[in-house]
Design an enzyme around this catalytic site. Sequence first.
Site, PDB file in Angstrom:
ATOM      1  N   GLY A 127       8.198   4.023   1.419  1.00  0.00           N
ATOM      2  CA  GLY A 127       8.840   5.208   1.965  1.00  0.00           C
ATOM      3  C   GLY A 127      10.338   5.028   2.052  1.00  0.00           C
ATOM      4  N   GLY A 128      11.005   5.977   2.717  1.00  0.00           N
ATOM      5  CA  GLY A 128      12.439   5.909   2.843  1.00  0.00           C
ATOM      6  C   GLY A 128      12.908   4.690   3.606  1.00  0.00           C
ATOM      7  CG  PHE A 129      12.016   1.902   7.572  1.00  0.00           C
ATOM      8  CD1 PHE A 129      13.102   2.030   8.418  1.00  0.00           C
ATOM      9  CD2 PHE A 129      11.279   0.732   7.613  1.00  0.00           C
ATOM     10  CE1 PHE A 129      13.448   1.010   9.294  1.00  0.00           C
ATOM     11  CE2 PHE A 129      11.609  -0.293   8.490  1.00  0.00           C
ATOM     12  CZ  PHE A 129      12.703  -0.147   9.329  1.00  0.00           C
ATOM     13  CG  ASP A 140       9.746  13.738   8.207  1.00  0.00           C
ATOM     14  OD1 ASP A 140       9.762  14.781   7.520  1.00  0.00           O
ATOM     15  OD2 ASP A 140       9.792  12.608   7.704  1.00  0.00           O
ATOM     16  CB  ILE A 168      -0.960   0.024   1.207  1.00  0.00           C
ATOM     17  CG1 ILE A 168      -0.174  -0.124   2.516  1.00  0.00           C
ATOM     18  CG2 ILE A 168      -2.013  -1.063   1.078  1.00  0.00           C
ATOM     19  CD1 ILE A 168      -1.051  -0.018   3.754  1.00  0.00           C
ATOM     20  N   GLY A 169       2.139   1.121   0.047  1.00  0.00           N
ATOM     21  CA  GLY A 169       2.976   2.303   0.040  1.00  0.00           C
ATOM     22  C   GLY A 169       4.447   1.943   0.074  1.00  0.00           C
TER      23      GLY A 169
END
Length: 842
Positions: A508-510, A623, A505-506
Amino acid sequence: MEKFHGDKLHKPLILLLILVLFLSYQLPSSAYTLPDKYFINCGSNININVTNRTFVGDLNSDSVSFTKQNSSVTDNRKASETPSIYQTARIFRQQSSYEFEITTNGTYLVRLHFFNSTDLSAAVFNVSASGFLLLHNFRVQNSSSSILKKEFILSIPIGKFLIYFVPRGSSFAFVNAIEVFPAPPDFISDEAAQISQTGNSNAYKGILSRALQTIHRINVGGPTLTPENDTLLRTWLPDDSYLYHPDTARNSQVYSGRPNYLDPVNEFIAPDLVYKTAKELNENASRLTNNFNITWSYDVTRNARHFIRVHFCDIVSPAQNTLRFFLYINGNFSKEINPYETVAQLATPFFIDFVVDSDDSGFMNISIGPDSGSTEQTAFLNGVEIMEMMGESNVVPLSNKSNQKSVFVIVGSVLGGLVLVCIFGGLLFIGLRRRKPKPVQSSDWSPLTAYKGSTHSNRKMPQLSKLSTEGTNNASPVPNLNLGLKIPFIEIQLATNNFDKKLQIGKGGFGNVYRGTLRNGMKVAVKRSEPGSGQGLPEFQTEIMVLSKIRHRHLVSLIGYCDEGFEMILVYEFMEKGTLRDHLYNSKQPCLSWNQRLEICNGAARGLHYLHKGASGGIIHRDVKSTNILLDENLVAKVADFGLSRSGPPDQTHVSTVVKGTFGYLDPEYFRTQQLTEKSDVYSFGVVLLEVLCARPAINPTLPREQVNLAEWGMVCKKKGLLEQIVDPSIKVQINPNSLRKFAEVAEKCLQEDAADRPTMADVAWDLEYALQLQQTAVVREPHEDSTSNASGMLSFPVLQRFPSTSAEFERDDMLTVREDDSDSVPSASEVFSQLKINNAR
C-alpha cells in the site's frame, strides 16, 4: 620559503587547468553513436555477432570479469531456431557477480538475457546492482516465450559496476547474455510531473536516483519492432491487445517521409517507425459504442511508482494548428495536448514524461479523447513506454564504494607533472572524503545490526540512543504512545522470516504487508514502511494512537508496533480472507452470496458507527473503501487502515483539514469546502455499498463517460428505475426485491450531495440489518413501506428504550477508551422485528 610562496601563487592556476581538463573529458559529445561495449556472451569463449553488435565471450573479455565460483553450460542440441547467444549460459551455485569497468558517468541501459530451457527451468535467484534489487525470486519456467529479456535503466558512476546473481535456497542462478552500455545524453530527465492515485499533479525530482525496469514498450498503431530496426536495440510491441474498446481506434496512414526531429528529440529517443505510425480516433465506431475515447489498459505492479513516457508525432492533421486533444491517465488526470505549443510543424516528434503512482488494481489506463474546441475532432498517439521505478534496497549486495575512481586521460608529455598533481590530489581528496564501504552481504538474513531500517526523507528523527544487542531503542520517536504495545524488531524479523518476499501479501501507500507468526503462535499481518512511501510518520503515529484506544469486533486490532532506528512497523491481527474488494471483482476468490455481502456491509457499518460515536472523542476514518474493509476466516468484516483518521469532540460539527482520501470515494462536499465530518465517511461507505451491489470499481475510466464514476452512475440508474440492470449478474437471482429496494435506498441516502441529508452510521447499520432480515425472512409488505420509509423511523424513541438502545450504549462507550464490543451498540434486527410484530398486533 620563496618557492613555497610561489607554489601558493600558482595553485589557483593549476586547479583551474585541472578543472578545465576534467570538464572537457566529462562533457558528453553532442553526437551519439551506439557503443560497442559491453555486450557479453555468457558461458562461452566464442564471439558472436547479433544485430551488428559483437557479443564477446565472457572467457575472452579483458575488460569484464566474473566471480570464479561458477560453471558454464552448453545446449548440445543447438537447435537451429535457438539464437547462438542463448546456446550457452553462465551458472552460479552461490552469490556471484559480473564486474564491469565504467569510464563515464551517466545513464546506462542494462539488459539481461535468459533462455527457457529444460535444464535451467529449476533456477530461482535474485539479481541486484548498484544497491537495487532488480529481480526477486526470479525464474523463467513460466515465461510464455522461450527467450526472456529484462531491461533496466540505471545511473552508474565511474568505477566498478557489479551485477550480483544470488541463488535462493538450494537452487542456482544463470544468465545467457548481458548488455551494459551508456544511453544517449539527456535520455531520461531527472524531473517530471507526478500523478498521484487520486489524480493530483506535483513536480517530482529524483528519477535518476531510481532504477527503472521496462514493463511495456509499445509501438502504437504500428507493427512489432525488433532490435534489428531500433536505434538502441529495443523491442516495441503492437498496441492492439491492450485496447479496451478496439472499435474506437484505427491505425493512421503510415507517414512516408522522415520525421522532423528537433532537440531534444532524436532517433534514439524512439526510432522512425514509431513516429511514422499512430492510432487515431475511429469516430464512427466510437459513436456506435458510446465511447469517444481510445483507452489502453496495461498491467503494472500494484501500488508502485512508474515512469511513463508517451510519444506523439502529428501525422494525422491536414494542416497545422487544427488539432488539440486530451490525454487521460487512470481516468482521474487529464492534460490537453496541443502539438504546436511544443513543435511548430507537422510530423515533428515530441514526448511527455510522467511519474504515476499505481493503485492496487494492477492496471494502468491511458486514454486519448477529442477536445470539443478543436477544429479536428480526433486524437492520436504514437508510442508508450512504462517502467517501474525501483527504490534502493537494504538487503542486496553493494559494490565496494572504495573501488570507484575517477579516470583522467591527458595527452602530452608537457603535462606530465600536472598528471602527477591530478592523481595525487585526486587520491588525497578521495581518501579524505570517501565513506566507510558497506559490507557485502552473503545472504538475505544478516545479523540484526546490519538492518538499520528505511531512511525517510520526510521524517525528522530525534537523536537516537545506540541500539543494544537486543535491538531495543530507548528513545522512541513516537511520543505519548502505549509502550506496552512495542515489539522488538528482532521479534518481527523472526515472525516474518526477515520479511521474506514469499510472505508478502500486499503493498500500500505506507509500505509492504507481510504475513507473520509470533512466537506464541499468533498469526499477524506486518505492515512495514519503506523509503519514498506516500505516507510517513504522522500516519504511523495516528494509526497507533487510534488503534491503541479502541476495541471492536468490526475494527482490525493492533497487536503492536516497532519504531527502532528508522523503522516504522505496525503489527495487526491477521485477516485470512483479505480485502472485501478481493471478493467482488478482478479476483480468483469465490463469489460472495447476497446474504454474505449484506452481513459484511452491516458489520463494517457497525465498526464505523462505533468509531464515530463509541470511541473516546469520536474518530472520522477519512479513507473508507472496499480495500480497507478486511475479512477474517469467517468472513466477518473489520474496518482497517486508520492512518488518515482524524479525531475530535463528539459535538464538533466539522474539522478543517487538507482533503485526503481516495478518488471515487471522496465526499464532494468535503472536497469543495475542506470541512470534514463523520458524514464524509457515510458518503464513502455509500460508494462501497454500490461496489458490493454491482461488483465494479468506484472509478473505471474504460467505460463510457457517464458510467466512469460508480456513485454518479448508480444514482442515475436508481432514479430511472434501472438499478437492477447494473446489479452483479452472479447474485441477481438471489436478491429478494424488497431487500434490494431497501439496500438501494440506503446507498442513495449515503450519497446525498448535501451532508446534512445523509444518515448517521447508526441509521445505516440499522437499515442494512433490516435489508438482511427482508432477504432472510421475505416479510411481505406493501412496496412503499420498503422503498420510501425510514426503517429506523418506524419505531418511536420510547419503544427503542425497551431494548439495548443506541443512545444508552453511546454514553457507555464515551466513558471507555478501551472496550471489547462484541455485542454491538445497534439493536439487532431480530429484536426490532419482534417489536414490529407487537406493533402490528396493536
